[in-house]
Motif scaffolding. Structure first.
Motif, mmCIF file in Angstrom:
data_model
loop_
_atom_site.group_PDB
_atom_site.id
_atom_site.type_symbol
_atom_site.label_atom_id
_atom_site.label_comp_id
_atom_site.label_asym_id
_atom_site.label_seq_id
_atom_site.Cartn_x
_atom_site.Cartn_y
_atom_site.Cartn_z
ATOM 1 N N UNK A 27 0.822 -1.209 0.000
ATOM 2 C CA UNK A 27 0.000 0.000 0.000
ATOM 3 C C UNK A 27 0.855 1.257 0.000
ATOM 4 N N UNK A 28 2.015 1.177 0.641
ATOM 5 C CA UNK A 28 2.932 2.318 0.657
ATOM 6 C C UNK A 28 3.614 2.479 -0.697
ATOM 7 N N UNK A 29 3.918 1.353 -1.329
ATOM 8 C CA UNK A 29 4.547 1.367 -2.657
ATOM 9 C C UNK A 29 3.617 0.653 -3.640
ATOM 10 N N UNK A 30 2.516 1.318 -4.011
ATOM 11 C CA UNK A 30 1.486 0.638 -4.812
ATOM 12 C C UNK A 30 1.937 0.347 -6.236
ATOM 13 N N UNK A 31 1.475 -0.780 -6.720
ATOM 14 C CA UNK A 31 1.722 -1.169 -8.100
ATOM 15 C C UNK A 31 0.499 -1.938 -8.592
ATOM 16 N N UNK A 32 -0.182 -1.443 -9.620
ATOM 17 C CA UNK A 32 -1.389 -2.139 -10.097
ATOM 18 C C UNK A 32 -1.092 -3.577 -10.503
ATOM 19 N N UNK A 33 -1.964 -4.476 -10.087
ATOM 20 C CA UNK A 33 -1.826 -5.886 -10.422
ATOM 21 C C UNK A 33 -2.679 -6.217 -11.645
ATOM 22 N N UNK A 34 -2.121 -6.985 -12.547
ATOM 23 C CA UNK A 34 -2.896 -7.457 -13.693
ATOM 24 C C UNK A 34 -3.818 -8.583 -13.243
ATOM 25 N N UNK A 35 -5.035 -8.582 -13.741
ATOM 26 C CA UNK A 35 -6.006 -9.609 -13.361
ATOM 27 C C UNK A 35 -6.669 -10.172 -14.607
ATOM 28 N N UNK A 36 -7.168 -11.378 -14.468
ATOM 29 C CA UNK A 36 -7.962 -11.980 -15.541
ATOM 30 C C UNK A 36 -9.421 -11.614 -15.300
ATOM 31 N N UNK A 37 -10.032 -11.018 -16.291
ATOM 32 C CA UNK A 37 -11.405 -10.534 -16.147
ATOM 33 C C UNK A 37 -12.369 -11.715 -16.211
ATOM 34 N N UNK A 259 -2.341 -6.171 -4.523
ATOM 35 C CA UNK A 259 -0.999 -6.583 -4.112
ATOM 36 C C UNK A 259 -0.934 -6.862 -2.626
ATOM 37 N N UNK A 260 -1.590 -6.018 -1.843
ATOM 38 C CA UNK A 260 -1.632 -6.211 -0.395
ATOM 39 C C UNK A 260 -2.414 -7.470 -0.031
ATOM 40 N N UNK A 261 -3.556 -7.671 -0.683
ATOM 41 C CA UNK A 261 -4.360 -8.865 -0.407
ATOM 42 C C UNK A 261 -3.604 -10.136 -0.772
ATOM 43 N N UNK A 262 -2.954 -10.117 -1.925
ATOM 44 C CA UNK A 262 -2.216 -11.298 -2.375
ATOM 45 C C UNK A 262 -1.080 -11.628 -1.416
#
Length: 286
Positions: A27-37, A259-262
Motif C-alpha cells: 500500500x505504501x509502494x502501490x503497483x497495479x496488479x494485472x487480473x484476468x477478467x 498486491x496487499x491482499x495477495x
C-alpha cells in the motif's frame, strides 16, 4: 530440526507483525496488479459500453465508509467508463449517508477528465454530462416511482436545480430511458432493485458487491436478473483493467490493493504450511 520446533511455537505477535508488514508495504509502494477478467464483470462492462446515446447510466450509490475501500473503486471505474464513452450518468442513493461519497467520486472523475480537456466539448460538465439526483426517502419511493417519472420522484437534484431543466435529463422520463441501473452497495439494495424495479418495469440491473456478501447474489446473476456483477476488490480491479484499455486517466486503487491482499494471503498460507510441517515433525519424534 530445531527450526521446526521454533516455527511451530513462534510467538503470535511475530506472526501479526509479519502480516502487518506484508499488508502495509504494497500500500505504501502501490503497483497495479494485472487480473484476468471474469465473465460477470465482462458482461457488466459490455452492458454499460452498449448504452445508446438517448439513454443514461443510472448508478445507485449505496455504500458507506465501512465498505468504501471495496465499493468506491467500482463506482469510480463505472464513472470513468461512462465519461470516456460520453454516456450520460445519473446518480442517486436510497439512503442519505452515501451522498457525500457519491459527490466525492463524481467530482474526482470529473476533475481527472477536465485536467486533460482542451475544449468545452472535451470537458465534463455538471448538468450536461451527469447529474446527482440525491436522496428521496423512503427507499420504496424511488424503487417504484422511477418507473413512472424520475422528475416526479426527484423534482430537484442534490444541488437544488430543477431536474427537468438540466440538459442531461432532457428526454429521460423514467426507467425505460435507463440503459442499465448499477447498484454499488455494501448491503442488499441490489436485490430491491431487482424485486421492485426490474420485475415491474423491466430495467436492466447490475451490481457492485462486497466479497463477503456476494454469495447470496450469484443465484440472481445465474437466472439473468443481474446483467453483470463486480465482486469485491478483485471485481473492481477487473473493471479497472478494462477501463484502462480505453486510455482513461486516474489511479487504479482496486488493482493496487490487490498486491496487499495477495501478499497477506500467501503469507498466511505459508504460516499454515510451516505450522503443519512442524506439527508432523514433532509428532514423529514422539
Amino acid at each position: 530440526m530445531k527450526i521446526f520446533d521454533y516455527l511451530a511455537t513462534i510467538d503470535r505477535r511475530i506472526i501479526y507483525l509479519i502480516i502487518a508488514i506484508v499488508v502495509i508495504l504494497p500500500l505504501v509502494f502501490p503497483r497495479p496488479q494485472r487480473v484476468r477478467v471474469m465473465t460477470p464483470t465482462q458482461k457488466l462492462f459490455e452492458a454499460v459500453d452498449s448504452i445508446p446515446e438517448e439513454k443514461v447510466l443510472l448508478i445507485d450509490f449505496d455504500y458507506d465508509p465501512q465498505t468504501a475501500p471495496e465499493n468506491e473503486p467500482m463506482a469510480i471505474a463505472l464513472i470513468r467508463h461512462a465519461f470516456k464513452k460520453r454516456i450520460k450518468v445519473a446518480a442517486l442513493s436510497l439512503y442519505v449517508q452515501p451522498l457525500g461519497l457519491a459527490v466525492k467520486a463524481l467530482d474526482q472523475v470529473r476533475e481527472e477528465f477536465n485536467a486533460r480537456a482542451t475544449t468545452n466539448e472535451d470537458s465534463i460538465i455538471y448538468g450536461r454530462d451527469y447529474v446527482l439526483l440525491g436522496w428521496q426517502p423512503p427507499p420504496i419511493v424511488p424503487l417504484l416511482g422511477l418507473g413512472i417519472s424520475i422528475s416526479g420522484v426527484y423534482p430537484t437534484d442534490y444541488y437544488g436545480y430543477r431536474t427537468d431543466s438540466l440538459p442531461v435529463m432532457w428526454g429521460i422520463r423514467n426507467l425505460s430511458n435507463v440503459g442499465i441501473l448499477v447498484s454499488v452497495s455494501g448491503g442488499s439494495a441490489p436485490l430491491w432493485w431487482v424485486a421492485y424495479s426490474q420485475v415491474r418495469y423491466g430495467v436492466m440491473v447490475a451490481a457492485g458487491l462486497t466479497a463477503v456478501s456476494a454469495s447470496e447474489f450469484f443465484i440472481y446473476y445465474q437466472t439473468g436478473q443481474f446483467s453483470g456483477l463486480m465482486v469485491g476488490m478483485k471485481g473492481g480491479a477487473e473493471y479497472e483493467e478494462m477501463v484502462a484499455q480505453l486510455d482513461v486517466p486516474g489511479r487504479r486503487r482496486a488493482s493496487e490493493a490487490l498486491g496487499s491482499l495477495t501478499a497477506a494471503h500467501l503469507t498466511i498460507i505459508a504460516f499454515i504450511i510451516i505450522g503443519n510441517i512442524g506439527y508432523f515433525v514433532r509428532r514423529r519424534r514422539k
